[in-house]
Design an enzyme around this catalytic site. Structure first.
Site, short mmCIF file in Angstrom:
data_model
loop_
_atom_site.label_atom_id
_atom_site.label_comp_id
_atom_site.label_asym_id
_atom_site.label_seq_id
_atom_site.Cartn_x
_atom_site.Cartn_y
_atom_site.Cartn_z
N TYR A 295 92.36 19.95 23.57
CA TYR A 295 93.79 20.09 23.23
C TYR A 295 94.34 21.41 23.76
O TYR A 295 93.86 22.49 23.42
CB TYR A 295 93.96 20.02 21.72
CG TYR A 295 95.36 19.73 21.25
CD1 TYR A 295 95.76 18.42 21.00
CD2 TYR A 295 96.28 20.74 21.04
CE1 TYR A 295 97.04 18.14 20.55
CE2 TYR A 295 97.56 20.47 20.59
CZ TYR A 295 97.94 19.16 20.34
OH TYR A 295 99.20 18.90 19.90
N TYR A 345 103.37 16.25 26.75
CA TYR A 345 103.02 16.63 25.39
C TYR A 345 103.41 15.47 24.47
O TYR A 345 104.56 15.36 24.03
CB TYR A 345 103.76 17.92 24.99
CG TYR A 345 103.48 18.37 23.57
CD1 TYR A 345 102.28 18.96 23.24
CD2 TYR A 345 104.43 18.19 22.57
CE1 TYR A 345 102.02 19.39 21.94
CE2 TYR A 345 104.19 18.62 21.27
CZ TYR A 345 102.98 19.21 20.97
OH TYR A 345 102.73 19.62 19.68
#
Length: 391
Positions: A295, A345
């Protein structure tokens, strides 16, 4: 009786919209597009869906998707809090539901117009109007300028640099590698737009030590997946992607992006909780992965996660990226889709999608002979992780 979750459920379908800065349609529409694409990918009729899982910040309710799909009897639904920390958890919840017989066909999804409708990094959250515990807690930080995720992460990054001698260039190498992968991914927002380390260093400050190119994008789009039993998945259209392990983690002293009062803020102990559990469930270790999705909302936490999972000793991930292990052709290419820095995102759900493609062998930047992929969720918050494997 075997009560282990490992290998009991599989991801059988995958769907996504395009990723943009202005989708031009509602989040419900985006969610339905991705969900229908995932069901078609799996070869499963929408009426068979009997479970849902998403994020608590997703504004698309599962009951409305169920109504639009024509579902008859939905027996399971869950929502996971903490934003990007939930990236892997819906798949974990779906796998648990399938493994225990609570549901047979679970859709996980994340739909968002995070650029055109609202922006998580704006610093204007209306906390004073909603005095819940979490919002009151931020009252101790915001008067000192800690208004945005970049500011919150910047504090951790400064301490990490002070303790271990890491530099802004070390963070920049994460961004350069991500953008290199994005540049060859037609689905990425930054397709054909690689950057150099010099570009990174010359990008404007957002919150020192974070440059603009240390920070993820803001995106519109949706991703959905279909989870069913590993046994059933063998008979469906796509190569099954087995959920080898899944975990969520909260560690001592945990707060939401502001765990500054721990004795040591150079690590991510909540991700350490996840790492230990994933390795215990799967029986695997750091050497078992051919690629990983780490991440990358902010580059410094990529280094810390590599350390929590044992890919590099504490404080030495900067040497790991300096040697290029994380980049194209490295020993552990990470975020081969371009990550949240380069592709989009979508709160990490697009990263899980890339892991699915890598196991299937259908990724744009395909790594050779993929057997196991590690996926991590958002850091600085209660978090989650997955190991996805070939059947």
């Amino acid at each position: 009786m075997d009560k282990s979750l490992s290998g009991r459920a599989a991801i059988a379908g995958l769907g996504a919209t395009e990723f943009s800065k202005n989708s031009g349609r509602t989040e419900l529409r985006l969610a339905m597009e991705a969900t229908l694409a995932a069901l078609q990918d799996a070869g499963i009729d929408p009426s068979e869906v009997d479970g849902f899982s998403s994020y608590s910040v997703d504004k698309v309710p599962e009951y409305e998707i169920a109504r639009l799909l024509g579902c008859n009897n939905v027996k399971f639904f869950s929502q996971i809090p903490h934003g990007g920390g939930a990236a892997c958890a819906p798949i974990l919840h779906a796998a648990m539901a399938v493994a225990t017989g609570v549901a047979k066909t679970v859709v996980v999804y994340r739909a968002m117009n995070e650029r055109s409708w609202y922006r998580f990094g704006s610093g204007d959250y209306g906390f004073a109007n909603t005095p819940t515990f979490e919002n009151v807690n931020y009252g101790w930080y915001m008067p000192h300028g800690f208004h945005t995720p970049a500011a919150w992460v910047g504090m951790f990054a400064q301490r990490y640099m002070h303790t271990y001698g890491a530099t802004s260039e070390d963070f920049g190498r994460v961004a350069v590698a991500a953008r290199d992968f994005a540049a060859t991914n037609p689905e990425a927002f930054f397709y054909e737009k690689p950057i150099t380390l010099e570009d990174h260093q010359n990008s404007r400050w957002v919150c020192e030590p974070l440059h603009l190119l240390d920070c993820c994008q803001e995106s519109d789009g949706a991703v959905a997946m279909v989870i069913t039993s590993a046994e059933r998945a063998k008979d469906l259209k796509q190569k099954p992607v087995v959920i080898k392990a899944g975990s969520q983690g909260i560690a001592q002293g945990q707060q939401i992006m502001t765990s500054f009062y721990r004795d040591d803020i150079t690590g991510l102990p909540e991700m350490g909780v996840v790492a230990k559990e994933l390795y215990a469930q799967s029986g695997l270790g750091p050497d078992a992965f051919q690629t990983a999705v780490i991440y990358d909302h902010f580059t410094p936490f990529v280094l810390t996660q590599l350390e929590e999972f044992g890919f590099a000793p504490r404080g030495e991930a900067r040497n790991y990226v300096m040697d290029g292990h994380h980049a194209r052709g490295g020993t552990l290419p990470i975020n081969t889709h371009g990550g949240q820095l380069g592709e989009a995102y979508i709160h990490g759900m697009n990263g899980v999608a890339e892991a699915v493609r890598q196991v299937r062998g259908s990724a744009i930047n395909q790594v050779d002979d993929v057997e196991n992929v590690l996926v991590t969720a958002g850091t600085g918050v209660p978090t989650s992780g997955l190991i996805l494997s070939a059947a």
